[in-house]
Design a protein around this motif. Structure first.
Motif, PDB file in Angstrom:
ATOM      1  N   HIS A 169      34.213  18.373  24.963  1.00 14.86           N
ATOM      2  CA  HIS A 169      33.140  18.509  23.973  1.00 14.86           C
ATOM      3  C   HIS A 169      33.390  19.732  23.084  1.00 14.86           C
ATOM      4  N   HIS A 199      38.074  15.511  21.527  1.00 14.18           N
ATOM      5  CA  HIS A 199      36.820  14.790  21.774  1.00 14.18           C
ATOM      6  C   HIS A 199      37.017  13.289  21.573  1.00 14.18           C
ATOM      7  N   GLY A 217      30.364   8.882  28.196  1.00 18.19           N
ATOM      8  CA  GLY A 217      29.423   9.578  27.308  1.00 18.19           C
ATOM      9  C   GLY A 217      28.237   8.703  26.977  1.00 18.19           C
ATOM     10  N   HIS A 259      26.134  11.359  31.453  1.00 18.54           N
ATOM     11  CA  HIS A 259      27.185  11.759  30.507  1.00 18.54           C
ATOM     12  C   HIS A 259      28.261  12.586  31.225  1.00 18.54           C
ATOM     13  N   GLU A 262      32.078  12.045  32.401  1.00 16.41           N
ATOM     14  CA  GLU A 262      33.279  12.319  31.602  1.00 16.41           C
ATOM     15  C   GLU A 262      34.094  13.491  32.152  1.00 16.41           C
TER      16      GLU A 262
HETATM   17 ZN   LIG Z   1      30.869  13.221  25.861  1.00 17.89          ZN
END
Ligand SMILES: [Zn+2]
Length: 369
Positions: free
Chosen positions: A70, A104, A292, A333, A336
């Motif tokens: 991120h 990302h 995500g 999330h 990830e």
């Molecule tokens: Zn993410």
């Protein structure tokens, strides 16, 4: 080679040969976030998020490169106020010479990226991209090189990202011949004299280059080439390579109930909680997974899969999905975080002597009881 000689830029270059920035969505902000790529790497730490605790961990472990999924910086800041949490993080990074780099949506989209990691953790068979975005395209680069410099130019092309086909690297074709040229009065030729036709033993070197690597391959090639004017051609080619896109879809090794799959997801993704929606005893086999936040793709999942695994689901859309008959599993999330180990393993395989860690900080803001 000792670790002392490896630069941050070398680590990033190797990482980008797998996960180029050019694949990221336009709205994303990937690549260098804070610091410099110029300098020796003392250690690398992979993390899902860059929090202050993660930065402290990097400093404690003498790591000067953090690779995060991120982005730390997303919207352009209007000021760097070191009394805010983000300002404090940036101040600390700069003070301790720690570089932050983010991969990302490019890491989500590429083959072997976050979505493949999540699909592979469930051992999905007949795996394909759930939401195809595009295909790898190529160009053919042909350059004429004096025989004496064949190896240098070839090495430069490969270092510039040319010559990768599927699982094969450093692929090229070379044939011999004669090159002719006549330098004019202003030329400063490597071989020959102004006004006289020169004949040189040359090779015609051909490489396939992923389109996004063409510029860097040409730059590297021209730098390594001895001629003042380098003769090269770039041709478009019709064939395409790997499909990239978000999410993966495939079949479980054996059909199981939704409840069993939810338990498997919890275990394999190593998360504290999963929520699921649907009949716990329903049999599921075809699974769509998207790391995500995948709530925008519920309709596509409904058409193609028995169950959709994604994070950040909210009350109303989940209710609608349930009414439509879709089974859902939300591992959060934070699932990830699977990227930490995989990215670290990828880099460690190349840079054996560089200390490479996964952050041990739990950056999931949610806690359960
Ligand atoms: Zn993410």
């Amino acid at each position: 080679m000792s670790a002392k000689q490896i630069r941050i830029a070398d680590v990033i270059k190797h990482f980008e040969s797998w996960c180029p920035q050019s694949i990221a969505y336009d709205w994303d902000n990937v690549g260098l976030q804070v610091g410099t790529l110029d300098g020796e790497v003392t250690g690398v730490m992979t993390t899902l998020d860059v929090t202050e605790a993660v930065v402290d961990e990097a400093i404690r472990s003498n790591t000067n490169l953090i690779i995060a999924h991120h982005p730390l910086l997303f919207a352009p800041p209007r000021k760097l106020d070191t009394d805010t949490p983000k300002g404090r993080i940036i101040q600390k990074l700069l003070k301790h010479d720690v570089t932050v780099y983010a991969a990302h949506t490019n890491l989500d989209l590429i083959e072997g990226g976050v979505n493949d990691m999540l699909a592979d953790a469930l051992e999905l068979n007949q795996k394909r991209v759930f939401l195809p975005e595009g295909k790898q395209t190529y160009k053919k680069l042909i350059v004429f090189v004096p025989k004496t410099h064949e190896q240098e130019v070839k090495d430069a092309l490969h270092a510039g990202g040319a010559g990768n086909i599927g699982n094969y690297e450093k692929v090229s074709f070379v044939s011999g011949g004669s090159g002719y040229f006549q330098p004019n009065a202003d030329a400063q030729p490597f071989i020959g004299q102004a006004g006289e036709i020169e004949k040189v033993d040359e090779v015609r070197m051909e490489v396939l280059v992923p389109s996004e690597n063409v510029n860097q391959a040409v730059t590297a090639m021209v730098k390594a080439h001895p001629y003042e004017e380098v003769a090269y051609d770039i041709y478009p080619v019709e064939q395409t390579g790997k499909v990239y896109g978000l999410g993966r879809i495939g079949k479980l090794p054996v059909p199981m109930t939704l409840q069993e799959l939810a338990e498997l997801v919890k275990e394999r993704y190593d998360v504290q909680h999963v929520r699921f929606i649907g009949d716990a005893s329903a049999t599921v086999e075809t699974v769509a997974v998207l790391g995500g936040s995948g709530r925008d793709y519920i309709n596509q999942a409904l058409q193609q899969a028995d169950v959709y695994i994604t994070g950040d689901l909210t009350f109303h859309e989940t209710q609608d999905a349930m009414e439509a008959g879709l089974n859902l599993i939300d591992p959060g999330h934070y699932a990830e975080k699977i990227m930490k180990q995989k990215v670290a393993d990828y880099l460690q395989a190349e840079f054996l002597e560089v200390p490479i860690f996964t952050s041990q900080v739990n950056t999931d803001p949610f806690r359960g009881i």
